[in-house]
Design a protein around this motif. Structure first.
Motif, short mmCIF file in Angstrom:
data_model
loop_
_atom_site.label_atom_id
_atom_site.label_comp_id
_atom_site.label_asym_id
_atom_site.label_seq_id
_atom_site.Cartn_x
_atom_site.Cartn_y
_atom_site.Cartn_z
N THR A 129 -9.44 0.59 7.40
CA THR A 129 -10.69 0.10 6.78
C THR A 129 -11.87 0.37 7.70
O THR A 129 -12.95 0.80 7.24
CB THR A 129 -10.57 -1.41 6.49
N PHE B 293 -8.05 -1.84 1.12
CA PHE B 293 -6.94 -1.80 2.07
C PHE B 293 -6.80 -3.11 2.84
O PHE B 293 -5.75 -3.37 3.42
CB PHE B 293 -7.12 -0.62 3.03
N PHE C 115 1.37 3.95 9.61
CA PHE C 115 1.77 2.94 8.62
C PHE C 115 3.08 3.35 7.95
O PHE C 115 4.01 2.55 7.81
CB PHE C 115 0.66 2.79 7.57
N SER D 240 0.17 -4.20 8.85
CA SER D 240 -1.05 -4.98 8.62
C SER D 240 -2.18 -4.53 9.54
O SER D 240 -3.32 -4.32 9.10
CB SER D 240 -0.75 -6.47 8.84
N ILE E 282 -2.58 6.30 8.82
CA ILE E 282 -1.77 6.22 7.60
C ILE E 282 -0.35 6.71 7.88
O ILE E 282 0.62 6.13 7.39
CB ILE E 282 -2.44 7.03 6.46
N GLY F 150 0.81 -1.22 0.00
CA GLY F 150 0.00 0.00 0.00
C GLY F 150 0.83 1.26 0.00
O GLY F 150 0.32 2.35 -0.25
N TRP G 162 -3.72 -1.10 8.43
CA TRP G 162 -4.69 -1.13 7.33
C TRP G 162 -6.04 -1.66 7.78
O TRP G 162 -7.09 -1.21 7.28
CB TRP G 162 -4.15 -1.96 6.17
N PHE H 204 -4.12 -5.02 1.13
CA PHE H 204 -2.80 -4.59 1.58
C PHE H 204 -2.47 -5.20 2.94
O PHE H 204 -1.33 -5.58 3.20
CB PHE H 204 -2.74 -3.07 1.67
N SER H 205 -3.46 -5.28 3.81
CA SER H 205 -3.25 -5.86 5.14
C SER H 205 -2.81 -7.32 5.05
O SER H 205 -1.91 -7.76 5.77
CB SER H 205 -4.52 -5.73 5.97
#
Length: 491
Positions: free
Chosen positions: A356, A438, A379, A349, A376, A288, A352, A441-442
């Motif tokens: 969500t 997302f 992350f 992980s 974010i 991501g 994300w 991505f996780s």
């Protein structure tokens, strides 16, 4: 920290790291963010150029197609640059390959600068291809130069400067892209040419700095030039340990000449190294982070951040990337590589999953949007302080001298191919899956965490040959690739 700084300043090492950075990975970081601000002006230029040429406005789909070419040709150039790494770096050496790369960047900037006056959007496309080629070649040669100039005990912090300069380039692109600086309709072509100034500095300074010592000793067989280069970089000394390590590797390489990319793919003794780097690069590209870099405006807009606030949020992301990569450089030789990988992927992980959830709860109020932004940023901190930073170091440590050039070609091809594919499919993903994209991505980040926890050996403080033996010892169901090769040889 003082010991590291003193080590870097006893010779020309710190100056060389800076010169390599501004002409290497800095360029890639800048080109990642340079198009986000002037995109409406470039599309307007495409429209006006078409009108001047054909006396009628272009169809909307034509403008979209030309704009897509401008964006995607950068990745195509990157692929071509990655393919040429082996030929140029071996033929010219690391230093002259970097200088050649800077000349290509300057030529691309000249074409880009003249495109507006020439009213030619084709020149923008050519300039983007040259920028991509320069980034694809420059990233690989920059990283090779760093690992081949650094002593084993500070190899981690030195190679991590590669990532720091990527982050610095991204932040510079965001800053220059502000409407108060160069992000205006009359200056968008100048904005795209800023990296060429740094390339010119590298071309002027690099001839006065030494070639990579490991390249001089192992590939050129010049031990005197190698020792002189080490002394110029790191201060006066005999450097017997470093020279002995290179001699041991050179003896091992006499029975294993340099491999082509295809030969490396067929070599079972390097199979786990290739699988590991391919897995890590895939997880990084699909984690991501690439989507945030390219589509940060769309992501924050969907999160509910006001349009006029988004550019300041993205600047905050750039600052956090730089600070985190610097901190990681100070920690990597204490923590080792493995915890930064599996721990970073694990937090990414979880981030994300929470993003969500907050995206589906943004109707509760504006405060939820800012929680999403914080997640974010969290992350990005764990990506840049973990997998995003350590991948460059690990890639330079896993392959011995005979395999390194071929490995850089293969990893470069994968990286640029996946970047091009992700740029094409992510807009469709975010439209089709909405906030649930997302979760994909996780899952990728979780896979990366599990792989690096259970499979990846620790490489901290080990020679390249010792690391190679560690990977040969990896077994699955009681068997290893090297054992299979020995069995085939006996047959």
């Amino acid at each position: 920290m003082e010991t590291l700084f003193q080590h870097l300043t006893q010779g020309n090492a710190l100056f060389l790291i800076i010169i390599l950075g501004i002409g290497g990975s800095f360029q890639s970081g800048y080109h990642i963010t340079e198009l986000s601000s002037p995109s409406p002006y470039i599309q307007s230029f495409i429209n006006s150029s078409w009108c001047d040429r054909y006396d009628k406005p272009p169809p909307p789909q034509t403008v979209t197609m030309i704009w897509s070419l401008i964006v995607s040709m950068y990745a195509i150039g990157g692929l071509l640059g990655a393919v040429s790494v082996k030929f140029l770096s071996r033929r010219l050496g690391r230093k002259r390959a970097m200088m050649c790369n800077s000349f290509i960047s300057i030529i691309g900037a000249g074409i880009m600068l003249m495109s507006k006056q020439a009213k030619s959007f084709e020149m923008i496309i050519v300039g983007r291809i040259l920028f991509g080629y320069s980034s694809g070649l420059g990233q690989s040669v920059h990283l090779m130069y760093l690992v081949e100039m650094s002593p084993r005990k500070i190899r981690g912090p030195v190679t991590l400067t590669f990532v720091t300069f990527i982050s610095f380039g991204k932040l510079t692109g965001q800053c220059f892209g502000l409407s108060e600086i160069l992000g205006r309709q009359d200056l968008w072509n100048v904005l795209l040419c800023v990296p060429a100034c740094f390339s010119a500095v590298q071309v002027i300074a690099l001839p006065f700095l030494p070639e990579a010592p490991r390249y001089l000793f192992i590939e050129k067989g010049d031990d005197k030039a190698c020792k002189k280069a080490l002394q110029r970089l790191w201060g006066n000394g005999e450097y017997k340990q470093e020279m002995d390590e290179m001699l041991t590797e050179q003896v091992a390489l006499e029975s294993a000449p340099p491999k082509s990319p295809l030969q490396l793919l067929r070599d079972r003794t390097a199979r786990w190294q290739l699988i590991t780097m391919s897995t890590i690069y895939s997880c990084n590209q699909l984690s991501g982070m690439a989507a945030i870099g390219t589509f940060s405006f769309d992501i924050f807009l969907k999160a509910g951040i006001p349009k006029d606030k988004i550019r300041y949020v993205t600047l905050g992301l750039g600052v956090s990337e730089i600070l985190t990569s610097i901190v990681c450089g100070l920690l990597i030789e204490r923590t080792g590589r493995r915890p930064l990988f599996w721990g970073g992927y694990g937090v990414m992980s979880a981030s994300w999953v929470l993003v969500t959830i907050t995206l589906n709860l943004k109707h509760l109020g504006n405060w939820v949007s800012y929680i999403t932004a914080v997640l974010i940023i969290l992350f990005i901190i764990f990506f840049r302080g973990g997998p995003g930073a350590v991948t460059a170091t690990l890639n330079s440590e896993l392959f011995i001298q005979s395999d390194r050039l071929a490995a850089f070609v293969l990893m470069g091809l994968q990286r640029w191919f996946m970047e091009a594919v992700l740029g094409l499919i992510f807009p469709f993903l975010i439209n089709a899956l909405d906030s649930y994209c997302f979760m994909l991505f996780s899952c990728v980040c979780l896979l990366g965490s599990l792989y690096t926890f259970f499979v990846l050996p620790e490489t901290k403080g080990k020679t390249l040959l010792e690391i190679s033996e560690e990977f040969k010892a990896i077994t699955v169901c009681g068997k290893s690739f090297s054992e299979e090769k020995r069995a085939e040889t006996r047959l």
